[in-house]
Design a protein around this motif. Sequence first.
Motif, PDB file in Angstrom:
ATOM      1  N   CYS A 167       0.553  -3.687   2.939  1.00 16.99           N
ATOM      2  CA  CYS A 167       0.285  -2.500   3.747  1.00 16.99           C
ATOM      3  C   CYS A 167      -1.146  -1.999   3.550  1.00 16.99           C
ATOM      4  N   LEU A 168      -1.891  -1.882   4.644  1.00 21.68           N
ATOM      5  CA  LEU A 168      -3.275  -1.426   4.587  1.00 21.68           C
ATOM      6  C   LEU A 168      -3.365   0.029   4.110  1.00 21.68           C
ATOM      7  N   PHE A 169      -2.359   0.828   4.413  1.00 13.99           N
ATOM      8  CA  PHE A 169      -2.346   2.223   3.965  1.00 13.99           C
ATOM      9  C   PHE A 169      -2.240   2.294   2.438  1.00 13.99           C
ATOM     10  N   HIS A 170      -1.339   1.492   1.868  1.00  8.69           N
ATOM     11  CA  HIS A 170      -1.218   1.447   0.408  1.00  8.69           C
ATOM     12  C   HIS A 170      -2.504   0.913  -0.224  1.00  8.69           C
ATOM     13  N   GLU A 171      -3.103  -0.069   0.419  1.00  5.81           N
ATOM     14  CA  GLU A 171      -4.348  -0.638  -0.087  1.00  5.81           C
ATOM     15  C   GLU A 171      -5.455   0.424  -0.104  1.00  5.81           C
ATOM     16  N   ALA A 172      -5.508   1.247   0.934  1.00  2.00           N
ATOM     17  CA  ALA A 172      -6.521   2.307   0.999  1.00  2.00           C
ATOM     18  C   ALA A 172      -6.333   3.320  -0.123  1.00  2.00           C
ATOM     19  N   VAL A 173      -5.098   3.708  -0.368  1.00  5.48           N
ATOM     20  CA  VAL A 173      -4.825   4.666  -1.439  1.00  5.48           C
ATOM     21  C   VAL A 173      -5.127   4.045  -2.798  1.00  5.48           C
ATOM     22  N   ALA A 174      -4.810   2.770  -2.963  1.00  2.00           N
ATOM     23  CA  ALA A 174      -5.125   2.090  -4.224  1.00  2.00           C
ATOM     24  C   ALA A 174      -6.632   2.037  -4.462  1.00  2.00           C
ATOM     25  N   ALA A 175      -7.403   1.907  -3.394  1.00  2.00           N
ATOM     26  CA  ALA A 175      -8.864   1.860  -3.517  1.00  2.00           C
ATOM     27  C   ALA A 175      -9.465   3.226  -3.835  1.00  2.00           C
ATOM     28  N   SER A 176      -8.783   4.296  -3.418  1.00  2.00           N
ATOM     29  CA  SER A 176      -9.262   5.667  -3.667  1.00  2.00           C
ATOM     30  C   SER A 176      -8.088   6.541  -4.087  1.00  2.00           C
ATOM     31  N   PRO A 177      -7.552   6.318  -5.284  1.00  2.00           N
ATOM     32  CA  PRO A 177      -6.316   7.001  -5.690  1.00  2.00           C
ATOM     33  C   PRO A 177      -6.393   8.527  -5.786  1.00  2.00           C
ATOM     34  N   ASP A 199      -8.021  10.427  -3.587  1.00  2.00           N
ATOM     35  CA  ASP A 199      -8.287  10.966  -2.257  1.00  2.00           C
ATOM     36  C   ASP A 199      -7.007  11.590  -1.687  1.00  2.00           C
ATOM     37  N   VAL A 200      -6.945  12.895  -1.713  1.00  2.00           N
ATOM     38  CA  VAL A 200      -5.755  13.627  -1.258  1.00  2.00           C
ATOM     39  C   VAL A 200      -5.508  13.402   0.228  1.00  2.00           C
ATOM     40  N   ARG A 201      -6.572  13.375   1.017  1.00  2.00           N
ATOM     41  CA  ARG A 201      -6.412  13.139   2.467  1.00  2.00           C
ATOM     42  C   ARG A 201      -5.780  11.782   2.742  1.00  2.00           C
ATOM     43  N   LEU A 202      -6.167  10.775   1.978  1.00  2.00           N
ATOM     44  CA  LEU A 202      -5.577   9.450   2.162  1.00  2.00           C
ATOM     45  C   LEU A 202      -4.103   9.445   1.787  1.00  2.00           C
ATOM     46  N   ARG A 203      -3.761  10.107   0.704  1.00  2.00           N
ATOM     47  CA  ARG A 203      -2.345  10.193   0.299  1.00  2.00           C
ATOM     48  C   ARG A 203      -1.529  10.904   1.379  1.00  2.00           C
ATOM     49  N   GLU A 204      -2.083  11.969   1.939  1.00  2.00           N
ATOM     50  CA  GLU A 204      -1.389  12.688   3.011  1.00  2.00           C
ATOM     51  C   GLU A 204      -1.235  11.813   4.251  1.00  2.00           C
ATOM     52  N   LEU A 205      -2.254  11.028   4.559  1.00  2.00           N
ATOM     53  CA  LEU A 205      -2.178  10.111   5.693  1.00  2.00           C
ATOM     54  C   LEU A 205      -1.120   9.042   5.451  1.00  2.00           C
ATOM     55  N   LEU A 206      -1.071   8.511   4.253  1.00  2.00           N
ATOM     56  CA  LEU A 206      -0.038   7.538   3.892  1.00  2.00           C
ATOM     57  C   LEU A 206       1.356   8.145   4.051  1.00  2.00           C
ATOM     58  N   MET A 207       1.541   9.336   3.536  1.00  2.00           N
ATOM     59  CA  MET A 207       2.848  10.005   3.634  1.00  2.00           C
ATOM     60  C   MET A 207       3.225  10.267   5.086  1.00  2.00           C
ATOM     61  N   ARG A 208       2.271  10.716   5.888  1.00  2.00           N
ATOM     62  CA  ARG A 208       2.553  10.968   7.306  1.00  2.00           C
ATOM     63  C   ARG A 208       2.912   9.676   8.020  1.00  2.00           C
ATOM     64  N   HIS A 209       2.159   8.622   7.751  1.00  2.00           N
ATOM     65  CA  HIS A 209       2.421   7.315   8.361  1.00  2.00           C
ATOM     66  C   HIS A 209       3.830   6.839   8.008  1.00  2.00           C
ATOM     67  N   LYS A 210       4.170   6.875   6.737  1.00  2.00           N
ATOM     68  CA  LYS A 210       5.483   6.385   6.297  1.00  2.00           C
ATOM     69  C   LYS A 210       6.606   7.283   6.817  1.00  2.00           C
ATOM     70  N   SER A 211       6.395   8.590   6.814  1.00  2.00           N
ATOM     71  CA  SER A 211       7.419   9.520   7.301  1.00  2.00           C
ATOM     72  C   SER A 211       7.656   9.351   8.795  1.00  2.00           C
ATOM     73  N   GLU A 212       6.564   9.227   9.547  1.00  2.00           N
ATOM     74  CA  GLU A 212       6.697   9.038  10.990  1.00  2.00           C
ATOM     75  C   GLU A 212       7.429   7.733  11.298  1.00  2.00           C
ATOM     76  N   PHE A 213       7.073   6.694  10.579  1.00  2.00           N
ATOM     77  CA  PHE A 213       7.720   5.404  10.780  1.00  2.00           C
ATOM     78  C   PHE A 213       9.209   5.487  10.450  1.00  2.00           C
ATOM     79  N   ALA A 214       9.540   6.083   9.312  1.00  2.00           N
ATOM     80  CA  ALA A 214      10.938   6.201   8.895  1.00  2.00           C
ATOM     81  C   ALA A 214      11.741   7.028   9.881  1.00  2.00           C
TER      82      ALA A 214
END
Length: 170
Positions: free
Chosen positions: A94-104, A106-121
């Motif tokens: 997952c590119l979203f997880h990869e982005a967060v791993a690269a910048s752990p 970064d709160v905005r990235l974590r929020e984007l990851l959560m929104r992406h996963k929540s919307e998908f679910a």
Amino acid sequence: MMIKISAGLERAFATGGFHEPSVEDLRDAAGVSLRTLYKYVPSRDDMVHAALEYRNGRYLEHVFQDLPKAPEEALETILERVAKWMETEASHGCLFHEAVAASPKDVRLRELLMRHKSEFACKAAKAVGMRHAQLELMLILEGLMQNWPLFHEAALEASKRLGLALLRAD
């Protein structure tokens, strides 16, 4: 213009990761001048966010467009489309997880990851009539995504068995 830039940035980060591409590489991938790139995405963080927002839209359209109405068929189609995406677009995960791993941090990235996963679910649970089992369904889908690079078709078949068992237990 923003779509063109975001598409190019997505390709650059998907192929080069989040640390490797230089700003010049990102400019070239976007197919615009450096001035235009910075006009639309004024920082590297904004470039990452634009790429991920674009990817989110493409991914959701790929998975959820024209699903069958029957819950079992919809579930199987969702899982097959996720597997196809992993095969063609995300062979490393997952590119979203990869982005967060690269910048752990970064709160905005974590929020984007959560929104992406929540919307998908949420979309997946609605499509198969399992809104009450959204987390369980998401764990199956995430398991498929995380295990695809190792097990490919076997991960898809295991996900189908688990998903159908969850659906039938309902």
